[in-house]
Design a protein around this motif. Sequence first.
Motif, PDB file in Angstrom:
ATOM      1  N   ASN A 115       0.889  -1.196  -0.056  1.00  0.00           N
ATOM      2  CA  ASN A 115      -0.099   0.121  -0.183  1.00  0.00           C
ATOM      3  C   ASN A 115       0.908   1.146   0.012  1.00  0.00           C
ATOM      4  O   ASN A 115       1.664   1.514   1.178  1.00  0.00           O
ATOM      5  CB  ASN A 115      -1.002   0.087   1.116  1.00  0.00           C
ATOM      6  N   PRO A 116       0.925   1.800  -1.206  1.00  0.00           N
ATOM      7  CA  PRO A 116       1.770   2.875  -1.209  1.00  0.00           C
ATOM      8  C   PRO A 116       1.722   4.136  -0.138  1.00  0.00           C
ATOM      9  O   PRO A 116       2.849   4.829   0.005  1.00  0.00           O
ATOM     10  CB  PRO A 116       1.872   3.423  -2.704  1.00  0.00           C
ATOM     11  N   LYS A 117       0.381   4.169   0.454  1.00  0.00           N
ATOM     12  CA  LYS A 117       0.230   5.449   1.359  1.00  0.00           C
ATOM     13  C   LYS A 117       0.882   5.000   2.791  1.00  0.00           C
ATOM     14  O   LYS A 117       1.290   5.736   3.511  1.00  0.00           O
ATOM     15  CB  LYS A 117      -1.201   5.405   1.610  1.00  0.00           C
ATOM     16  N   ILE A 118       1.342   3.742   2.879  1.00  0.00           N
ATOM     17  CA  ILE A 118       1.867   3.261   4.119  1.00  0.00           C
ATOM     18  C   ILE A 118       3.230   2.778   4.260  1.00  0.00           C
ATOM     19  O   ILE A 118       3.729   2.558   5.012  1.00  0.00           O
ATOM     20  CB  ILE A 118       0.889   2.688   5.058  1.00  0.00           C
TER      21      ILE A 118
ATOM     22  N   ARG B 279       9.157  -2.221  -0.322  1.00  0.00           N
ATOM     23  CA  ARG B 279       8.244  -3.177   0.858  1.00  0.00           C
ATOM     24  C   ARG B 279       7.299  -4.230   0.389  1.00  0.00           C
ATOM     25  O   ARG B 279       6.627  -3.536  -0.508  1.00  0.00           O
ATOM     26  CB  ARG B 279       7.546  -2.581   1.937  1.00  0.00           C
ATOM     27  N   ARG B 280       7.334  -5.527   0.524  1.00  0.00           N
ATOM     28  CA  ARG B 280       6.364  -6.246  -0.246  1.00  0.00           C
ATOM     29  C   ARG B 280       5.802  -7.044   1.011  1.00  0.00           C
ATOM     30  O   ARG B 280       6.379  -7.968   1.648  1.00  0.00           O
ATOM     31  CB  ARG B 280       7.231  -7.246  -1.183  1.00  0.00           C
ATOM     32  N   LYS B 281       4.537  -7.079   0.972  1.00  0.00           N
ATOM     33  CA  LYS B 281       3.734  -7.915   1.915  1.00  0.00           C
ATOM     34  C   LYS B 281       3.177  -8.919   0.844  1.00  0.00           C
ATOM     35  O   LYS B 281       3.190  -8.835  -0.349  1.00  0.00           O
ATOM     36  CB  LYS B 281       2.483  -7.126   2.455  1.00  0.00           C
TER      37      LYS B 281
ATOM     38  N   ARG C  20      -7.143  -1.655  -6.440  1.00  0.00           N
ATOM     39  CA  ARG C  20      -6.574  -0.753  -5.338  1.00  0.00           C
ATOM     40  C   ARG C  20      -5.095  -0.145  -5.721  1.00  0.00           C
ATOM     41  O   ARG C  20      -4.719   0.802  -5.064  1.00  0.00           O
ATOM     42  CB  ARG C  20      -6.602  -1.160  -3.882  1.00  0.00           C
ATOM     43  N   GLY C  21      -4.511  -0.892  -6.738  1.00  0.00           N
ATOM     44  CA  GLY C  21      -3.087  -0.405  -7.055  1.00  0.00           C
ATOM     45  C   GLY C  21      -2.205  -0.898  -6.175  1.00  0.00           C
ATOM     46  O   GLY C  21      -1.084  -0.236  -6.153  1.00  0.00           O
ATOM     47  N   PHE C  22      -2.524  -1.995  -5.348  1.00  0.00           N
ATOM     48  CA  PHE C  22      -1.519  -2.628  -4.446  1.00  0.00           C
ATOM     49  C   PHE C  22      -0.612  -3.770  -5.285  1.00  0.00           C
ATOM     50  O   PHE C  22       0.512  -3.805  -4.450  1.00  0.00           O
ATOM     51  CB  PHE C  22      -2.334  -3.272  -3.307  1.00  0.00           C
ATOM     52  N   LEU C  23      -1.432  -4.515  -6.013  1.00  0.00           N
ATOM     53  CA  LEU C  23      -0.558  -5.630  -6.522  1.00  0.00           C
ATOM     54  C   LEU C  23       0.810  -5.281  -7.330  1.00  0.00           C
ATOM     55  O   LEU C  23       0.701  -4.330  -8.223  1.00  0.00           O
ATOM     56  CB  LEU C  23      -1.529  -6.371  -7.359  1.00  0.00           C
TER      57      LEU C  23
END
Length: 75
Positions: free
Chosen positions: A28-31, A36-38, A57-60
């Motif tokens: 999540n680029p906001k946090i 970082r990769r979850k 959401r643009g997270f992948l």
Amino acid sequence: MNTPETDAVICSAKDCRAPAVWVLAWNNPKIHTPERRKTWLACEEHRGYLSDFLGVRGFLKDVVTLEEWSSAADR
């Protein structure tokens, strides 16, 4: 004591107990910092659903097999 059931890597989809075969790397680029990769794990059935959820959401960031992910981690 570890048993095959406790060592199993299972899908991250809610209530799914199927073995995972995919790794969905995201952040999540906001946090999170850009590097970082979850990870979420997915069985074959839930790969598309979980990918779509993160993608909208643009997270992948990446989708690879669990085997590829594990091999990269061993390096």
